[in-house]
Design an enzyme around this catalytic site. Sequence first.
Site, PDB file in Angstrom:
ATOM      1  N   GLY A  88       0.804  -1.223   0.000  1.00 43.26           N
ATOM      2  CA  GLY A  88       0.000   0.000   0.000  1.00 43.26           C
ATOM      3  C   GLY A  88       0.832   1.265   0.000  1.00 43.26           C
ATOM      4  N   LEU A  96      -4.136  -5.293  -5.972  1.00 45.75           N
ATOM      5  CA  LEU A  96      -3.072  -4.296  -5.772  1.00 45.75           C
ATOM      6  C   LEU A  96      -1.874  -4.870  -5.000  1.00 45.75           C
ATOM      7  CD1 LEU A  96      -2.527  -1.254  -6.276  1.00 45.75           C
ATOM      8  CD2 LEU A  96      -3.285  -0.871  -3.922  1.00 45.75           C
ATOM      9  N   ASP A  97      -0.681  -4.721  -5.541  1.00 48.74           N
ATOM     10  CA  ASP A  97       0.570  -5.122  -4.885  1.00 48.74           C
ATOM     11  C   ASP A  97       0.657  -6.626  -4.635  1.00 48.74           C
ATOM     12  OD1 ASP A  97       1.128  -2.435  -4.851  1.00 48.74           O
ATOM     13  OD2 ASP A  97       0.703  -2.152  -2.738  1.00 48.74           O
ATOM     14  N   GLU A  98      -0.209  -7.407  -5.298  1.00 51.20           N
ATOM     15  CA  GLU A  98      -0.230  -8.848  -5.041  1.00 51.20           C
ATOM     16  C   GLU A  98       0.250  -9.650  -6.248  1.00 51.20           C
ATOM     17  OE1 GLU A  98      -1.140 -10.413  -2.218  1.00 51.20           O
ATOM     18  OE2 GLU A  98      -1.877  -8.688  -1.069  1.00 51.20           O
TER      19      GLU A  98
END
Lengths: 283, 283, 283, 283
Positions: free
Chosen positions: A200, A226-228
């Site tokens: 995040g 997101l960000d995964e």
Amino acid sequence: MSVYRLLISCPDTHGLVAIVSQFILEFNGNIKEAHHHLDEQNQHFFMRIEIESNSISCSLDEFRAAFLIVAERCNMVWRLSDAAQLKRVLIMGSNASHCVADLLHRGHEDELEGQIVGVLSNHDKLSKLASWYDVAFEKVSIAKATKEADMTEMMQAVDRFNPDVIVLARYMQIIPEEMCAKYSGNIINIHHSFLPSFVGANPYARAAERGVKLIGATCHYVTANLDEGPIIEQDVVRVDHGDSADDMKKMGQDVEKITLAKGLQYHLEDRVLVCNNKTIVFS
Amino acid sequence: MSVYRLLISCPDTHGLVAIVSQFILEFNGNIKEAHHHLDEQNQHFFMRIEIESNSISCSLDEFRAAFLIVAERCNMVWRLSDAAQLKRVLIMGSNASHCVADLLHRGHEDELEGQIVGVLSNHDKLSKLASWYDVAFEKVSIAKATKEADMTEMMQAVDRFNPDVIVLARYMQIIPEEMCAKYSGNIINIHHSFLPSFVGANPYARAAERGVKLIGATCHYVTANLDEGPIIEQDVVRVDHGDSADDMKKMGQDVEKITLAKGLQYHLEDRVLVCNNKTIVFS
Amino acid sequence: MSVYRLLISCPDTHGLVAIVSQFILEFNGNIKEAHHHLDEQNQHFFMRIEIESNSISCSLDEFRAAFLIVAERCNMVWRLSDAAQLKRVLIMGSNASHCVADLLHRGHEDELEGQIVGVLSNHDKLSKLASWYDVAFEKVSIAKATKEADMTEMMQAVDRFNPDVIVLARYMQIIPEEMCAKYSGNIINIHHSFLPSFVGANPYARAAERGVKLIGATCHYVTANLDEGPIIEQDVVRVDHGDSADDMKKMGQDVEKITLAKGLQYHLEDRVLVCNNKTIVFS
Amino acid sequence: MSVYRLLISCPDTHGLVAIVSQFILEFNGNIKEAHHHLDEQNQHFFMRIEIESNSISCSLDEFRAAFLIVAERCNMVWRLSDAAQLKRVLIMGSNASHCVADLLHRGHEDELEGQIVGVLSNHDKLSKLASWYDVAFEKVSIAKATKEADMTEMMQAVDRFNPDVIVLARYMQIIPEEMCAKYSGNIINIHHSFLPSFVGANPYARAAERGVKLIGATCHYVTANLDEGPIIEQDVVRVDHGDSADDMKKMGQDVEKITLAKGLQYHLEDRVLVCNNKTIVFS
């Protein structure tokens, strides 16, 4: 010496290497480099083969058509690319310039196996940098009130560049699912932390707050989560109690730009395969 | 799942991968892992293939005999080993115990793909450590006045252990050429510097003197040319002006033991090929 | 918050810290950061103190004059600088642009505690890059036949820039002794190897030849002894058998630019003291 | 040369360094090493000073009593220790032996500035190792059904060792709040991941699952909040797609033992101050 690159991912089965290498030999192909990997847990096999282009006795299209039969028999997901055909790279940035400047300079010095076709930003700041390097610049503002329309406009701008790969060089906006899907496996992001730490926003502030002794950066494919997405490359740098969040941000920028360039280069050289949200990187 | 390991080094020629994989397939062999490397400058090809032992439809000896024909046709230097046959490891040390203790502990915990058959030293100090780990200990003193005779005795002691690989874990004596030749490619040394920096004695003192900001260790094969053998693995650690030569020695010991263990493990798993005084490490 | 930086190097003696901190207190000075280091071997003491500028109850000149008395009593080599006075940085390069581009970008983004006043080169190539960043560019060719005269001209050009610090960003020419002496302690070079490994020319080719597993870069002060000056910063990156000398050159460029920028930044922030050809870096 | 170590943490105020160094000078003390750090955000000052013991003109108790007055005036949290008084170290382990064996060996070789007084475990496995090194071993089993009573017994066993510092060398049990409080700032844990990544159990399996490219270890003080205590030291090692969770576990063990030893050594040398759940490490 130009090469074709054959990337294969399929369920493990007897004689795979023999089948593929026999096939290449039938077309007189000369193998320059080959990597294999068996994922034992999932019994899945991965291959990357570089074949000297001019050793092949037919056209790339004919070779591809012939391989299709082998591929279907073995249930392969595969792609065959010609290294001489440089991928079209679109850089998306915001205000931070360290990654964009680094990529543009590498492009200018012919250090990237790709052709940078444009810089797209939601701000003006990168315009001058792009023009210095004779790269097309386009701005699409993103405002809170008109986000949906702005994002549609942005996606249309992206499409106009006709990119093979999109690099989010600190773009700082969440990419719409539609675009994630359309360019699946071809959007590369640099996250300014050592994922999965500090997923995040504001990772440096949180790293300083937590008192970690190393900070890092993560280059990964973008997915709807997101960000995964699958991680391509990561690196870290040592920090200590004397480093404020601002110091970490500065130190982190060097890690970000190197890590992004490395991850992008792997992608451009067709060295990355994705499986179960993980990457196999034949480096 | 036990494996055979096939290591090949030969002049590059058309269809090598196909020939070898076809051969393995004829014996019903299942390839678990394969690495290839083409040295373009020397047009030399290197391969390492892991084959599931019980997939092969004949005995290891028959398989080896059959491969001999292929190997001769292609001018191969090769070896075929059974991972289930653990290599016999002889550790040679002097007074410093950090590397020896670390290796003995790894051996004891079954972390090494090898069987430690003994510790040989020119001093008594390591005796207790060896006996703790139930490993045979032998001492052969080396005195200046009687060096030649002592070295002969040492070499006889070495031979009695019948080792596959000899690890110089800070042995601090120059190995006679005769022994270098006899165990060529099977003597592994840890040098306490980042070679080729500080070749020779007292590297930490010289590193402190020169004011370097990183110190390191080098794991390499021993040849008749002191500290000039093929490098298997290296690593470094950061130091600063506050670190004296003594501090560096302490910090370096951790790098030494990790680097030696890593290099040895590569060797034990048959991951190392040597060519022109360089190593190819299929890690 | 602007600061004065007081750097001191002197023979160790009783009560040094008390003397200096007492002195600062008398002028109402507020210490923001302080580092001390005792070189036990040489019984020499080193200090770096940051004092908040506006806490001092007199002008910098008066403060400096007052400290002179203390300094002479304790036999100090010292300097007192005002961080608000940015150092003038002259970049000297040749054809390779990676370090120059990186420094110019950092300068442009106000990430360097210095003011880049010019780029001086023996080739034209960097001219465009300098002009992009609105930095003065000057070319002084160096030819074998006219070397002495060319070098004299080069030194005159350097002097015209009136630099506080000169950065050899892969300048590739040996600096005349006269210039080494004149700018002693203020010429910073990036050497493209992990010194003292591969002193001299073509380090990447020699690293590939030797088969090292890590390559590096060294940022150091230039002295009349080529590649022998005090080391400020070093770093390394992992390579393997698959990396040719050319690959190493590319990978090394990233290490070079980061290491040079880091070393230069230490110098610009007055964090480096030199003693016996070694640096104390209060980072 | 034996030293006293003075550690100070207090609100920043004018002339702190002068006050403390003046005080030391009054007792004729010779400062061997000093570190200062100002946390600007919290306006808090930290100091660590090493004073040559035999330069002080009175007893340690008298010196301490005198300093108390200074300390109270400046609102200091402080401690003054004699490096000659080795801290008593209790190692707590479970079944994994890599960290315990490494610490015992360092203790045996006098590389730790501490005295290992015992090994406490909930299993028998480490008993032999402890006895090899002539270190007392005690076992307190922990069973699910009788956990509370077992933990009480464990804490009594801990107390009997009268430790200054407790090292959780992969102890794998959650420490009761009561014990965390009693030994606050003196319990050191090694977590087998790069915190805050993979807080909790099975970090290697989760790292393999997430496909990270670096794994790490974290040495931290234990607080009542599991895995949330102040971080002393961290390090990482590179992994790739070929490394299974088991491989990562093995590779991680080397990082764990080095990182734990380093963090413990910092603590034993009184180099660590804690503030707001972060550490200042004067290394």
